[in-house]
Design a protein around this motif. Structure first.
Motif, PDB file in Angstrom:
ATOM      1  N   UNK A 190       0.781  -1.232   0.000  1.00 27.07           N
ATOM      2  CA  UNK A 190       0.000   0.000   0.000  1.00 27.07           C
ATOM      3  C   UNK A 190       0.821   1.294   0.000  1.00 27.07           C
ATOM      4  N   UNK A 191       1.872   1.421   0.832  1.00 26.24           N
ATOM      5  CA  UNK A 191       2.566   2.706   0.932  1.00 26.24           C
ATOM      6  C   UNK A 191       3.008   3.308  -0.393  1.00 26.24           C
ATOM      7  N   UNK A 192       3.366   2.489  -1.353  1.00 25.72           N
ATOM      8  CA  UNK A 192       3.842   3.007  -2.638  1.00 25.72           C
ATOM      9  C   UNK A 192       2.739   3.721  -3.422  1.00 25.72           C
ATOM     10  N   UNK A 193       1.474   3.523  -3.037  1.00 26.47           N
ATOM     11  CA  UNK A 193       0.361   4.096  -3.800  1.00 26.47           C
ATOM     12  C   UNK A 193      -0.522   5.058  -3.005  1.00 26.47           C
ATOM     13  N   UNK A 194      -0.287   5.192  -1.710  1.00 27.46           N
ATOM     14  CA  UNK A 194      -1.200   5.970  -0.874  1.00 27.46           C
ATOM     15  C   UNK A 194      -1.179   7.473  -1.160  1.00 27.46           C
ATOM     16  N   UNK A 195      -0.191   7.957  -1.844  1.00 26.47           N
ATOM     17  CA  UNK A 195      -0.140   9.399  -2.137  1.00 26.47           C
ATOM     18  C   UNK A 195      -0.795   9.756  -3.483  1.00 26.47           C
ATOM     19  N   UNK A 196      -1.432   8.808  -4.128  1.00 26.86           N
ATOM     20  CA  UNK A 196      -1.908   9.016  -5.491  1.00 26.86           C
ATOM     21  C   UNK A 196      -3.051  10.035  -5.601  1.00 26.86           C
ATOM     22  N   UNK A 197      -4.033   9.992  -4.719  1.00 25.64           N
ATOM     23  CA  UNK A 197      -5.176  10.909  -4.848  1.00 25.64           C
ATOM     24  C   UNK A 197      -5.478  11.588  -3.513  1.00 25.64           C
ATOM     25  N   UNK A 198      -5.957  12.848  -3.596  1.00 29.23           N
ATOM     26  CA  UNK A 198      -6.344  13.614  -2.411  1.00 29.23           C
ATOM     27  C   UNK A 198      -7.843  13.425  -2.198  1.00 29.23           C
ATOM     28  N   UNK A 199      -8.213  13.010  -0.976  1.00 33.27           N
ATOM     29  CA  UNK A 199      -9.636  12.814  -0.675  1.00 33.27           C
ATOM     30  C   UNK A 199     -10.125  13.781   0.405  1.00 33.27           C
ATOM     31  N   UNK A 200      -9.217  14.594   0.942  1.00 33.85           N
ATOM     32  CA  UNK A 200      -9.589  15.605   1.924  1.00 33.85           C
ATOM     33  C   UNK A 200      -8.451  16.611   2.050  1.00 33.85           C
ATOM     34  N   UNK A 201      -8.799  17.912   2.166  1.00 33.73           N
ATOM     35  CA  UNK A 201      -7.756  18.942   2.262  1.00 33.73           C
ATOM     36  C   UNK A 201      -8.313  20.178   2.964  1.00 33.73           C
ATOM     37  N   UNK A 202      -7.434  20.832   3.771  1.00 32.96           N
ATOM     38  CA  UNK A 202      -7.839  22.069   4.439  1.00 32.96           C
ATOM     39  C   UNK A 202      -6.593  22.917   4.672  1.00 32.96           C
ATOM     40  N   UNK A 203      -6.786  24.272   4.533  1.00 33.58           N
ATOM     41  CA  UNK A 203      -5.674  25.199   4.685  1.00 33.58           C
ATOM     42  C   UNK A 203      -6.023  26.276   5.706  1.00 33.58           C
ATOM     43  N   UNK A 204      -5.048  26.588   6.559  1.00 35.33           N
ATOM     44  CA  UNK A 204      -5.196  27.707   7.507  1.00 35.33           C
ATOM     45  C   UNK A 204      -4.016  28.645   7.320  1.00 35.33           C
ATOM     46  N   UNK A 205      -4.181  29.889   7.856  1.00 32.38           N
ATOM     47  CA  UNK A 205      -3.156  30.917   7.657  1.00 32.38           C
ATOM     48  C   UNK A 205      -2.692  31.469   9.003  1.00 32.38           C
ATOM     49  N   UNK A 206      -1.474  32.005   9.011  1.00 28.25           N
ATOM     50  CA  UNK A 206      -0.895  32.579  10.235  1.00 28.25           C
ATOM     51  C   UNK A 206       0.096  33.669   9.860  1.00 28.25           C
ATOM     52  N   UNK A 207       0.478  34.445  10.839  1.00 25.35           N
ATOM     53  CA  UNK A 207       1.436  35.525  10.634  1.00 25.35           C
ATOM     54  C   UNK A 207       2.842  34.958  10.701  1.00 25.35           C
ATOM     55  N   UNK A 208       3.503  34.907   9.557  1.00 26.67           N
ATOM     56  CA  UNK A 208       4.844  34.326   9.513  1.00 26.67           C
ATOM     57  C   UNK A 208       5.876  35.197  10.223  1.00 26.67           C
ATOM     58  N   UNK A 209       5.489  36.459  10.527  1.00 29.98           N
ATOM     59  CA  UNK A 209       6.417  37.353  11.237  1.00 29.98           C
ATOM     60  C   UNK A 209       6.564  36.985  12.703  1.00 29.98           C
ATOM     61  N   UNK A 210       5.622  36.223  13.235  1.00 28.56           N
ATOM     62  CA  UNK A 210       5.735  35.767  14.631  1.00 28.56           C
ATOM     63  C   UNK A 210       6.548  34.471  14.606  1.00 28.56           C
ATOM     64  N   UNK A 211       7.847  34.660  14.835  1.00 29.96           N
ATOM     65  CA  UNK A 211       8.798  33.564  14.599  1.00 29.96           C
ATOM     66  C   UNK A 211       8.512  32.335  15.461  1.00 29.96           C
TER      67      UNK A 211
END
Length: 352
Positions: A190-211
């Motif tokens: 399985x591991x060789x194929x598990x990255x083939x398709x995206x079935x869920x995704x979410x993005x969040x944002x933050x202030x990159x200036x706060x090191x």
């Protein structure tokens, strides 16, 4: 003349007879003397019995036979009932119970409560000892494609253990710990194929200036990247990420504690856990543990956050989709994306 001769003959005869009598008498005297001498040599004390009599051996008087006094029958010593609890892996005895001493017969309820407490401590551990229960540490795919092995899920069935001890307490014996070991639910191919398709995704944002905060988000995102969540596997954020302390590179940043913003080591990792929650929620996993912050956060919609703290609140879910999944994180300047992937062959089999 004849008369004279006859007289002379008588005289002579008498002489001869007299001599013979004398000789006999002398012989008799000598014989009697010899006998007396012999009798004197063989003389024994007066207390002794005559020689011709045999000595009689005096036997002790026989006492009337008495029957031995009957002793009361001894009670058979009872072998104490012993229950030995065996570790199925090492085959060693980890605990010995003497039910009689612990009141099994006199107070079974109290005895059972004691066994239940012991089973609980044995499974979950105490302040001084580790328990048998072990959360699953999921496997990861290394950058070179090799599998970094984690640890299986280990559960000691407390209820079954108590039942086994109670049953054995009646007559004694050996019982094994009822331990279940569960490996990750995916196939070697399985591991060789598990990255083939995206079935869920979410993005969040933050202030990159706060090191400090940015660094904490990055470190926690790396920790969950390329983790394989097999069928029925349980993912634990705290177990996967580990301690978010200075020793592991985490830095001071603001975090929410009791409805207040305070500085603390590791502030920002809750953005990673919240982003993960919103991603896996798209594929219909089952939640085991999830907590909200005491204040609203700005990087996810209201009620869509998942606060975590090592040794405290955790975010845990079980993969009930029916197929193995792969978690992929993408960290960029001011942005974090968490994807859930699987093989193209499994995409149509996901249960939502």
């Amino acid at each position: 003349m004849l008369a004279i001769c006859t007289g002379l003959y008588d005289i002579h005869l008498r002489g001869v007879v007299g001599d013979m009598v004398k000789r006999r008498w002398t012989i008799s005297v000598l014989l009697m003397g010899s006998l007396l001498a012999l009798a004197g040599c063989n003389e024994k004390p007066a207390t002794n019995k005559p020689v011709h009599e045999k000595e009689k051996v005096t036997e002790p008087e026989k006492q009337p036979s008495q029957k031995p006094q009957e002793q009361p029958p001894k009670e058979e010593e009872k072998t104490p009932v012993v229950v030995n609890v065996i570790d199925p892996n090492t085959k060693s005895i980890i605990k010995t119970f003497l039910p009689e001493e612990l009141g099994f017969a006199s107070n079974q309820d109290s005895y059972k409560q004691e066994i239940e407490q012991w089973a609980k401590d044995l499974a979950r551990g105490t302040n001084k000892t580790a328990g048998y229960d072990q959360r699953m540490v999921l496997d990861k795919i290394a950058p070179n494609g090799q599998i970094i092995k984690g640890k299986p899920l280990i559960i000691l069935d407390e209820t079954e253990l108590v039942n086994r001890v109670m049953t054995a307490s009646a007559e004694g014996g050996e019982i094994e710990l009822p331990i279940t070991v569960t490996e990750s639910g995916y196939k070697p191919e399985d591991p060789a194929h598990l990255s083939e398709v995206v079935v869920g995704s979410f993005t969040t944002y933050f202030n990159s200036g706060v090191v400090g905060r940015s660094r904490n988000i990055e470190l926690s995102a790396i920790a969950i990247n390329n983790v394989i969540v097999g069928k029925q596997d349980i993912f634990s954020f705290n177990t996967t990420v580990g301690p978010s302390d200075a020793a592991h590179g985490y830095q001071p940043a603001k975090e929410i504690v009791n409805k207040k913003m305070v500085m603390g080591i590791g502030g920002g990792i809750c953005q990673t856990s919240s982003t993960l929650f919103n991603s896996v929620d798209q594929v219909g996993v089952s939640y085991i543990e999830k907590h909200h912050h005491s204040l609203s956060v700005g990087y996810v919609p209201q009620g869509r956050d998942a606060t975590v703290s090592y040794g405290g609140p955790d975010f845990r879910f079980q993969n009930t989709t029916g197929v193995p999944l792969l978690i992929r994180t993408i960290y960029a300047k001011g942005k974090l994306t968490v994807e859930v992937r699987t093989s193209a062959a499994y995409k149509g089999l996901i249960k939502k």
